[in-house]
Design a protein around this motif. Structure first.
Motif, PDB file in Angstrom:
ATOM      1  N   PHE A  59       0.833  -1.188   0.000  1.00 23.06           N
ATOM      2  CA  PHE A  59       0.000   0.000   0.000  1.00 23.06           C
ATOM      3  C   PHE A  59       0.874   1.246   0.000  1.00 23.06           C
ATOM      4  O   PHE A  59       1.947   1.252   0.601  1.00 23.06           O
TER       5      PHE A  59
ATOM      6  N   ILE B 150      -2.053   5.236   2.726  1.00 22.30           N
ATOM      7  CA  ILE B 150      -3.042   4.176   2.932  1.00 22.30           C
ATOM      8  C   ILE B 150      -2.583   3.251   4.061  1.00 22.30           C
ATOM      9  O   ILE B 150      -3.383   2.839   4.902  1.00 22.30           O
ATOM     10  N   HIS B 151      -1.304   2.949   4.079  1.00 21.76           N
ATOM     11  CA  HIS B 151      -0.767   2.094   5.140  1.00 21.76           C
ATOM     12  C   HIS B 151      -0.997   2.736   6.508  1.00 21.76           C
ATOM     13  O   HIS B 151      -1.365   2.048   7.471  1.00 21.76           O
TER      14      HIS B 151
ATOM     15  N   ILE C  72      -4.695   2.287   7.412  1.00 17.98           N
ATOM     16  CA  ILE C  72      -4.961   0.894   7.782  1.00 17.98           C
ATOM     17  C   ILE C  72      -4.416   0.604   9.176  1.00 17.98           C
ATOM     18  O   ILE C  72      -5.109  -0.015  10.003  1.00 17.98           O
TER      19      ILE C  72
END
Length: 121
Positions: free
Chosen positions: A46, A50-51, A54
């Protein structure tokens, strides 16, 4: 397809990502065959933003990021399977308004035994 030797599928995916990341824009690496538990390994990359999201959402859910993504994928796949079953049920019911069950079953059997061009399995 690329082959990489390792003691575990996870290690193989990690090695493959290290070897190819500089050469290819890899988002997903997957094993080709299911393991002893019937699982296919996905190794996802990712973008940093985005990481971070998450990791934050996983922390709030009390899960590791890996488990959080795994459960989200499982939910999405189950939802897709339910939607597909509903779609097929509606299509069959629509077809049955215009024919008999015997004719429909015969047509399905014929379609399944004849090779067709451009169809999705």
């Amino acid at each position: 397809m690329a082959l990489v030797g390792a003691k575990t599928p996870e290690r193989a995916a990690h090695r493959l990502r290290r070897r190819l990341a500089a050469r290819l824009p890899l988002d997903v690496i997957t094993t080709h065959y299911p393991d002893a538990h019937g699982q296919v390994l996905l190794n996802l990359a990712f973008p940093p933003a985005i990481h971070t999201v998450i990791a934050r959402d996983a922390r709030h859910a009390g899960l590791t990021p890996e488990r959080f993504v795994r459960e989200a994928l499982q939910r999405a796949l189950a939802e897709h399977a339910d939607q597909e079953a509903d779609r097929l049920d509606r299509a069959v019911r629509h077809l049955l308004t215009r024919t008999t069950p015997a004719h429909l079953l015969s047509a399905v059997g014929h379609a399944l035994t004849q090779p067709q061009q451009g169809t999705t399995p």
